[in-house]
Design a protein around this motif. Structure first.
Motif, mmCIF file in Angstrom:
data_model
loop_
_atom_site.group_PDB
_atom_site.id
_atom_site.type_symbol
_atom_site.label_atom_id
_atom_site.label_comp_id
_atom_site.label_asym_id
_atom_site.label_seq_id
_atom_site.Cartn_x
_atom_site.Cartn_y
_atom_site.Cartn_z
ATOM 1 N N LEU A 112 -2.059 33.494 13.541
ATOM 2 C CA LEU A 112 -0.596 33.436 13.569
ATOM 3 C C LEU A 112 0.032 34.811 13.376
ATOM 4 C CD1 LEU A 112 -1.252 30.308 13.002
ATOM 5 C CD2 LEU A 112 1.075 30.249 12.146
ATOM 6 N N ALA A 113 -0.539 35.597 12.459
ATOM 7 C CA ALA A 113 0.032 36.919 12.210
ATOM 8 C C ALA A 113 -0.184 37.860 13.390
ATOM 9 C CB ALA A 113 -0.581 37.524 10.948
ATOM 10 N N GLY A 114 -1.171 37.550 14.246
ATOM 11 C CA GLY A 114 -1.463 38.418 15.379
ATOM 12 C C GLY A 114 -0.653 38.121 16.630
ATOM 13 N N VAL A 115 0.221 37.104 16.575
ATOM 14 C CA VAL A 115 1.057 36.811 17.744
ATOM 15 C C VAL A 115 1.999 37.989 17.983
ATOM 16 C CG1 VAL A 115 2.818 35.274 18.700
ATOM 17 C CG2 VAL A 115 0.899 34.335 17.391
ATOM 18 N N ASP A 116 2.078 38.429 19.219
ATOM 19 C CA ASP A 116 2.888 39.596 19.575
ATOM 20 C C ASP A 116 4.349 39.388 19.178
ATOM 21 O OD1 ASP A 116 3.985 41.840 20.682
ATOM 22 O OD2 ASP A 116 3.146 41.543 22.685
ATOM 23 N N ARG A 117 4.914 40.378 18.502
ATOM 24 C CA ARG A 117 6.318 40.287 18.077
ATOM 25 C C ARG A 117 7.277 40.227 19.267
ATOM 26 N NH1 ARG A 117 7.460 40.945 12.791
ATOM 27 N NH2 ARG A 117 5.784 41.693 11.423
ATOM 28 N N ASP A 118 6.882 40.834 20.398
ATOM 29 C CA ASP A 118 7.733 40.760 21.588
ATOM 30 C C ASP A 118 7.863 39.319 22.074
ATOM 31 O OD1 ASP A 118 8.045 43.472 21.495
ATOM 32 O OD2 ASP A 118 6.549 43.905 23.054
ATOM 33 N N ALA A 122 11.280 37.149 22.233
ATOM 34 C CA ALA A 122 11.709 36.443 23.444
ATOM 35 C C ALA A 122 12.019 34.984 23.126
ATOM 36 C CB ALA A 122 10.614 36.529 24.503
ATOM 37 N N ALA A 123 11.196 34.354 22.294
ATOM 38 C CA ALA A 123 11.448 32.964 21.902
ATOM 39 C C ALA A 123 12.731 32.859 21.093
ATOM 40 C CB ALA A 123 10.267 32.430 21.090
ATOM 41 N N ARG A 124 12.972 33.836 20.224
ATOM 42 C CA ARG A 124 14.211 33.838 19.433
ATOM 43 C C ARG A 124 15.424 34.016 20.349
ATOM 44 N NH1 ARG A 124 12.759 37.612 16.470
ATOM 45 N NH2 ARG A 124 11.711 36.360 14.868
ATOM 46 N N GLY A 125 15.253 34.845 21.379
ATOM 47 C CA GLY A 125 16.349 35.060 22.329
ATOM 48 C C GLY A 125 16.668 33.811 23.126
ATOM 49 N N LEU A 126 15.701 32.915 23.276
ATOM 50 C CA LEU A 126 15.934 31.647 23.967
ATOM 51 C C LEU A 126 16.579 30.603 23.060
ATOM 52 C CD1 LEU A 126 12.613 31.356 26.007
ATOM 53 C CD2 LEU A 126 14.883 31.892 26.893
ATOM 54 N N GLY A 127 16.850 30.991 21.822
ATOM 55 C CA GLY A 127 17.517 30.079 20.898
ATOM 56 C C GLY A 127 16.580 29.229 20.068
ATOM 57 N N MET A 128 15.295 29.556 20.042
ATOM 58 C CA MET A 128 14.345 28.779 19.246
ATOM 59 C C MET A 128 14.472 29.136 17.774
ATOM 60 S SD MET A 128 10.766 28.687 21.374
ATOM 61 C CE MET A 128 10.658 27.981 23.025
ATOM 62 N N GLY A 129 14.542 28.108 16.937
ATOM 63 C CA GLY A 129 14.536 28.320 15.503
ATOM 64 C C GLY A 129 13.123 28.559 14.992
ATOM 65 N N GLY A 130 12.988 28.771 13.686
ATOM 66 C CA GLY A 130 11.682 29.077 13.108
ATOM 67 C C GLY A 130 10.657 27.994 13.342
ATOM 68 N N SER A 131 11.042 26.735 13.164
ATOM 69 C CA SER A 131 10.092 25.637 13.331
ATOM 70 C C SER A 131 9.653 25.487 14.780
ATOM 71 C CB SER A 131 10.704 24.322 12.851
ATOM 72 O OG SER A 131 11.006 24.381 11.481
ATOM 73 N N ARG A 132 10.592 25.612 15.701
ATOM 74 C CA ARG A 132 10.231 25.486 17.129
ATOM 75 C C ARG A 132 9.348 26.648 17.567
ATOM 76 N NH1 ARG A 132 14.698 24.602 21.351
ATOM 77 N NH2 ARG A 132 12.834 24.053 22.523
ATOM 78 N N VAL A 243 -6.078 52.961 21.315
ATOM 79 C CA VAL A 243 -4.801 52.818 22.007
ATOM 80 C C VAL A 243 -4.807 51.562 22.854
ATOM 81 C CG1 VAL A 243 -3.245 53.913 23.660
ATOM 82 C CG2 VAL A 243 -4.515 55.312 22.003
ATOM 83 N N ALA A 244 -5.943 51.336 23.525
ATOM 84 C CA ALA A 244 -6.038 50.141 24.368
ATOM 85 C C ALA A 244 -5.891 48.882 23.554
ATOM 86 C CB ALA A 244 -7.381 50.137 25.102
ATOM 87 N N ALA A 245 -6.484 48.882 22.348
ATOM 88 C CA ALA A 245 -6.382 47.702 21.495
ATOM 89 C C ALA A 245 -4.954 47.470 21.066
ATOM 90 C CB ALA A 245 -7.288 47.865 20.268
ATOM 91 N N ALA A 246 -4.232 48.560 20.801
ATOM 92 C CA ALA A 246 -2.837 48.409 20.392
ATOM 93 C C ALA A 246 -1.982 47.899 21.535
ATOM 94 C CB ALA A 246 -2.298 49.747 19.900
ATOM 95 N N ASP A 247 -2.373 48.269 22.781
ATOM 96 C CA ASP A 247 -1.583 47.819 23.925
ATOM 97 C C ASP A 247 -1.930 46.409 24.335
ATOM 98 O OD1 ASP A 247 -0.325 50.196 24.031
ATOM 99 O OD2 ASP A 247 -1.608 51.084 25.585
ATOM 100 N N GLY A 248 -3.093 45.897 23.847
ATOM 101 C CA GLY A 248 -3.567 44.587 24.289
ATOM 102 C C GLY A 248 -2.590 43.473 24.080
ATOM 103 N N PRO A 249 -2.027 43.288 22.847
ATOM 104 C CA PRO A 249 -1.120 42.167 22.619
ATOM 105 C C PRO A 249 0.091 42.188 23.518
ATOM 106 C CG PRO A 249 -1.873 43.089 20.544
ATOM 107 C CD PRO A 249 -2.331 44.001 21.622
ATOM 108 N N ARG A 250 0.608 43.460 23.835
ATOM 109 C CA ARG A 250 1.792 43.499 24.685
ATOM 110 C C ARG A 250 1.467 43.035 26.092
ATOM 111 N NH1 ARG A 250 2.796 48.223 21.673
ATOM 112 N NH2 ARG A 250 1.922 49.578 23.249
ATOM 113 N N SER A 251 0.263 43.437 26.588
ATOM 114 C CA SER A 251 -0.097 42.984 27.936
ATOM 115 C C SER A 251 -0.320 41.483 27.952
ATOM 116 C CB SER A 251 -1.346 43.713 28.406
ATOM 117 O OG SER A 251 -2.439 43.397 27.578
ATOM 118 N N ASN A 252 -0.903 40.956 26.854
ATOM 119 C CA ASN A 252 -1.115 39.503 26.786
ATOM 120 C C ASN A 252 0.208 38.770 26.748
ATOM 121 O OD1 ASN A 252 -3.790 39.913 26.781
ATOM 122 N ND2 ASN A 252 -4.086 39.662 24.561
ATOM 123 N N GLY A 253 1.138 39.323 25.987
ATOM 124 C CA GLY A 253 2.434 38.672 25.886
ATOM 125 C C GLY A 253 3.144 38.631 27.221
#
Length: 256
Positions: A112-118, A122-132, A243-253
């Motif tokens: 859960l902590a590894g989910v990309d913040r971007d 994006a989910a927050r921008g769609l109006g999703m609350g914390g539970s959703r 560097v590649a590892a740091a870029d990985g989550p953004r590409s996955n997102g």
């Protein structure tokens, strides 16, 4: 007759497979104790891991505290429970549950902590609350790591449950303990082979289950990331992988 021949001779005897103390009955009891221990550990570790991973606070401390239980030998816990008057399967379930908590908690928090913040933004921008966000975004993306934690916990517990025979419990460990008691070391080896085979079967089945519950987008994104590594020409000594590892989550997102 050497030890291996004695072991296979014991395994080929139909009388050793039937009855209350036969291999089939002991395997069923072995699996029952394993399931109960993992379920008990999951009732504690999964909610705590979800809460810590979602909050992204206190997760490291929680994981460190949980991992300290790895320093407690399961046999010592069984002896402690036995001295308190708790014997058999009940003592084994409790001891193995303690042993199963660390991989479940660690993988849940990390997933859960590894989910990309971007992705969360994006989910927050769609109006999703914390539970959703938790149920529709974070948990689905964390499923591969959570499933890996369950897989690790199950296999570890399967390999530990044979100790139940030392405190009056029934499991495939009973074959080993009985063999030592009667100095039939071929039977001891046969019991060890049965436990190893059960662990390997569980590992394979859970690996397939882990793949099945992993969202298709996550699998494809991981496959693409793995396929790209050789083309970059990186080596273990190359500093670029950080560097590649740091870029990985953004590409996955982005792929999601």
């Amino acid at each position: 007759m050497d030890l291996l021949t004695e072991a296979f001779a014991w395994l080929n005897d139909p009388l050793n497979w039937t009855g209350r103390n036969g291999v089939l009955a002991l395997t069923a009891e072995h699996l029952r104790v394993t399931v109960l221990a993992v379920l008990l550990a999951a009732l504690v570790a999964l909610p705590a891991g979800v809460a810590l991973g979602h909050a992204r606070r206190g997760g490291t401390l929680g994981v460190v505290v949980a991992n300290t239980t790895r320093a407690l030998p399961t046999l010592a816990l069984l002896t402690l429970f036995a001295s308190a008057g708790l014997f058999g399967s009940s003592a084994t379930v409790l001891a193995c549950a303690v042993f199963a908590v660390p991989p479940l908690l660690t993988n849940t928090v990390t997933g859960l902590a590894g989910v990309d913040r971007d992705v969360l933004d994006a989910a927050r921008g769609l109006g999703m609350g914390g539970s959703r966000r938790l149920w529709l975004v974070e948990l689905p993306l964390a499923v591969p790591l959570v499933a890996a934690g369950v897989r690790t916990a199950v296999v570890q517990v399967l390999a530990t449950v044979p100790l139940a025979a030392l405190v009056g419990g029934r499991s495939l460990g009973s074959v080993v303990v009985s063999g030592f008691a009667t100095q039939r070391y071929g039977q001891v080896l046969a019991g060890g082979l049965l436990v190893a085979a059960l662990c390997l079967l569980a590992e394979g089945a859970l690996a397939l289950a882990q793949r099945a519950v992993t969202p298709r987008g996550v699998r494809e994104s991981t496959r693409r990331a793995t396929a790209q590594r050789p083309r970059r020409g990186l080596t273990a000594a190359d500093p670029v992988p950080a560097v590649a590892a740091a870029d990985g989550p953004r590409s996955n997102g982005t792929a999601r």
